[in-house]
Design a protein around this motif. Structure first.
Motif, PDB file in Angstrom:
ATOM      1  N   HIS A   1       0.826  -1.208   0.000  1.00  0.00           N
ATOM      2  CA  HIS A   1       0.000   0.000   0.000  1.00  0.00           C
ATOM      3  C   HIS A   1       0.864   1.263   0.000  1.00  0.00           C
ATOM      4  N   ASP A   2       1.891   1.265   0.826  1.00  0.00           N
ATOM      5  CA  ASP A   2       2.678   2.480   1.046  1.00  0.00           C
ATOM      6  C   ASP A   2       3.477   2.890  -0.177  1.00  0.00           C
ATOM      7  N   VAL A   3       3.935   1.927  -0.947  1.00  0.00           N
ATOM      8  CA  VAL A   3       4.762   2.226  -2.121  1.00  0.00           C
ATOM      9  C   VAL A   3       4.050   3.197  -3.059  1.00  0.00           C
ATOM     10  N   PHE A   4       2.820   2.894  -3.425  1.00  0.00           N
ATOM     11  CA  PHE A   4       2.156   3.746  -4.409  1.00  0.00           C
ATOM     12  C   PHE A   4       1.570   5.009  -3.777  1.00  0.00           C
ATOM     13  N   ILE A   5       1.117   4.929  -2.530  1.00  0.00           N
ATOM     14  CA  ILE A   5       0.554   6.128  -1.896  1.00  0.00           C
ATOM     15  C   ILE A   5       1.649   7.163  -1.631  1.00  0.00           C
ATOM     16  N   SER A   6       2.804   6.723  -1.214  1.00  0.00           N
ATOM     17  CA  SER A   6       3.922   7.645  -0.983  1.00  0.00           C
ATOM     18  C   SER A   6       4.369   8.287  -2.293  1.00  0.00           C
ATOM     19  N   TYR A   7       4.441   7.481  -3.347  1.00  0.00           N
ATOM     20  CA  TYR A   7       4.827   7.997  -4.659  1.00  0.00           C
ATOM     21  C   TYR A   7       3.813   9.040  -5.130  1.00  0.00           C
ATOM     22  N   LEU A   8       2.521   8.728  -4.996  1.00  0.00           N
ATOM     23  CA  LEU A   8       1.460   9.630  -5.423  1.00  0.00           C
ATOM     24  C   LEU A   8       1.500  10.941  -4.657  1.00  0.00           C
ATOM     25  N   LEU A   9       1.672  10.867  -3.343  1.00  0.00           N
ATOM     26  CA  LEU A   9       1.707  12.063  -2.506  1.00  0.00           C
ATOM     27  C   LEU A   9       2.911  12.932  -2.845  1.00  0.00           C
ATOM     28  N   ASN A  10       4.062  12.317  -3.022  1.00  0.00           N
ATOM     29  CA  ASN A  10       5.270  13.074  -3.356  1.00  0.00           C
ATOM     30  C   ASN A  10       5.144  13.768  -4.708  1.00  0.00           C
ATOM     31  N   LYS A  11       4.542  13.082  -5.674  1.00  0.00           N
ATOM     32  CA  LYS A  11       4.329  13.679  -6.996  1.00  0.00           C
ATOM     33  C   LYS A  11       3.397  14.884  -6.901  1.00  0.00           C
ATOM     34  N   ALA A  12       2.341  14.753  -6.086  1.00  0.00           N
ATOM     35  CA  ALA A  12       1.390  15.857  -5.921  1.00  0.00           C
ATOM     36  C   ALA A  12       2.068  17.064  -5.265  1.00  0.00           C
ATOM     37  N   LYS A  13       2.912  16.818  -4.280  1.00  0.00           N
ATOM     38  CA  LYS A  13       3.628  17.909  -3.615  1.00  0.00           C
ATOM     39  C   LYS A  13       4.587  18.598  -4.582  1.00  0.00           C
ATOM     40  N   GLU A  14       5.300  17.794  -5.381  1.00  0.00           N
ATOM     41  CA  GLU A  14       6.220  18.364  -6.374  1.00  0.00           C
ATOM     42  C   GLU A  14       5.463  19.251  -7.365  1.00  0.00           C
ATOM     43  N   THR A  15       4.317  18.746  -7.807  1.00  0.00           N
ATOM     44  CA  THR A  15       3.491  19.480  -8.757  1.00  0.00           C
ATOM     45  C   THR A  15       2.989  20.783  -8.150  1.00  0.00           C
ATOM     46  N   TYR A  16       2.520  20.707  -6.922  1.00  0.00           N
ATOM     47  CA  TYR A  16       1.982  21.888  -6.251  1.00  0.00           C
ATOM     48  C   TYR A  16       3.056  22.979  -6.143  1.00  0.00           C
ATOM     49  N   ASP A  17       4.269  22.577  -5.815  1.00  0.00           N
ATOM     50  CA  ASP A  17       5.369  23.544  -5.675  1.00  0.00           C
ATOM     51  C   ASP A  17       5.849  24.078  -7.027  1.00  0.00           C
ATOM     52  N   LYS A  18       5.750  23.242  -8.055  1.00  0.00           N
ATOM     53  CA  LYS A  18       6.282  23.614  -9.373  1.00  0.00           C
ATOM     54  C   LYS A  18       5.354  24.558 -10.119  1.00  0.00           C
ATOM     55  N   GLU A  19       4.052  24.282 -10.085  1.00  0.00           N
ATOM     56  CA  GLU A  19       3.084  25.077 -10.845  1.00  0.00           C
ATOM     57  C   GLU A  19       2.697  26.334 -10.071  1.00  0.00           C
ATOM     58  N   SER A  20       2.450  27.415 -10.797  1.00  0.00           N
ATOM     59  CA  SER A  20       2.208  28.694 -10.133  1.00  0.00           C
ATOM     60  C   SER A  20       0.750  29.117 -10.091  1.00  0.00           C
ATOM     61  N   ASP A  21      -0.105  28.466 -10.900  1.00  0.00           N
ATOM     62  CA  ASP A  21      -1.515  28.859 -10.892  1.00  0.00           C
ATOM     63  C   ASP A  21      -2.398  27.650 -10.587  1.00  0.00           C
TER      64      ASP A  21
END
Length: 210
Positions: free
Chosen positions: A57-77
Motif C-alpha cells: 500500500h505504502d509504495v504507491f501512496i507515498s509515490y502519489l503524494l510526493n508527486k502531488a507535492k512536487e506538482t503543487y510547488d512547481k506550478e504557479s496557478d
C-alpha cells in the motif's frame, strides 16, 4: 539473467497471489514457495504478512503524494496545479496498478499503526487536492457554486475506479485518459471568464477539424 532481489520477488509474488486468492487466502509459506525463497528470507525483509501488505500500500501512496507535492510547488496557478495533479494521479495506474488493485481489495485487513499511516497519507493527498480547488475558486478561475469538497471526492472517485477497467494494452493511452479527465473536470469547474480567456487550454481535448 540476473535473479531479482528476494524482497522484490516476494512483493511481486504476493501481489499476484493476494489479487487472485485474497489476503487471508495466502500464507507466508505459500508466498515463499511460489517465489523460490525461504521463510528466513521473508522475515529478513518483512516482520509479518501485515507489514508486507502495508508495504504494498505504502509504495504507491507515498509515490502519489510526493508527486502531488512536487506538482503543487512547481506550478504557479491553480488550474495548472489541479490538472498536473490529476495527470500524475492517472499515470500512477500505469506504474502501480497491481498494488492499487490489492489495496482496494484488501485494505480492510490493514490494522493498527499500518492503517493509521496509510490513512494519514491518503488524507494529506485529499487536502492538497482540495486546496488546489479552493485556490482556483479564490482566484476566480473555478466556479464557487460547485463545492470544493464534492469536486475533490469526485476526482478521487473517478480516477480511483480505474483499477477496475484500465488496461495497458487498451485502445487509449494513459496520457489520453489523463487529458479526458482534465477536460471533464475543467469544463465542470472553470468559470465562463476563465474558459473565454483560455485558462487550462493546454489540458483540454482538441477538436478534430471537420
Amino acid at each position: 539473467m540476473k535473479k531479482k532481489p528476494v524482497k522484490e520477488r516476494i512483493i511481486e509474488t504476493a501481489l499476484v497471489m493476494f489479487e487472485k486468492h485474497g489476503y487471508h487466502g495466502v500464507t507466508v509459506d505459500q508466498i515463499v514457495d511460489e517465489c523460490g525463497t525461504s521463510k528466513g528470507g521473508f522475515y529478513h525483509n518483512f516482520k509479518s504478512k501485515d507489514e508486507l501488505l502495508y508495504h504494498i500500500h505504502d509504495v504507491f501512496i507515498s509515490y502519489l503524494l510526493n508527486k502531488a507535492k512536487e506538482t503543487y510547488d512547481k506550478e504557479s496557478d491553480p488550474v495548472s496545479r489541479l490538472c498536473a495533479i490529476i495527470t500524475s494521479f492517472t499515470k500512477i495506474f500505469d506504474l502501480y496498478k497491481p498494488h492499487i488493485t490489492v489495496f482496494y481489495q484488501e485494505s480492510t485487513y490493514l490494522k493498527g499503526d499500518f492503517e493509521q499511516q496509510i490513512n494519514e497519507k491518503r488524507d494529506e493527498y485529499r487536502k492538497l487536492l482540495f486546496q488546489a480547488i479552493r485556490e482556483g475558486q479564490s482566484s476566480g478561475d473555478f466556479r464557487p457554486e460547485v463545492p470544493a469538497e464534492i469536486s475533490t471526492m469526485a476526482i478521487m472517485g473517478m480516477i480511483n475506479w480505474m483499477y477496475k477497467w484500465f488496461k495497458k494494452e487498451g485502445e487509449l493511452s494513459i496520457e489520453t485518459i489523463a487529458r479526458i479527465f482534465n477536460d471533464m473536470m475543467l469544463h465542470s469547474l472553470l468559470t465562463e471568464e476563465a474558459l473565454k480567456s483560455g485558462k487550462g487550454e493546454q489540458f483540454l481535448l482538441k477538436t478534430e477539424p471537420a
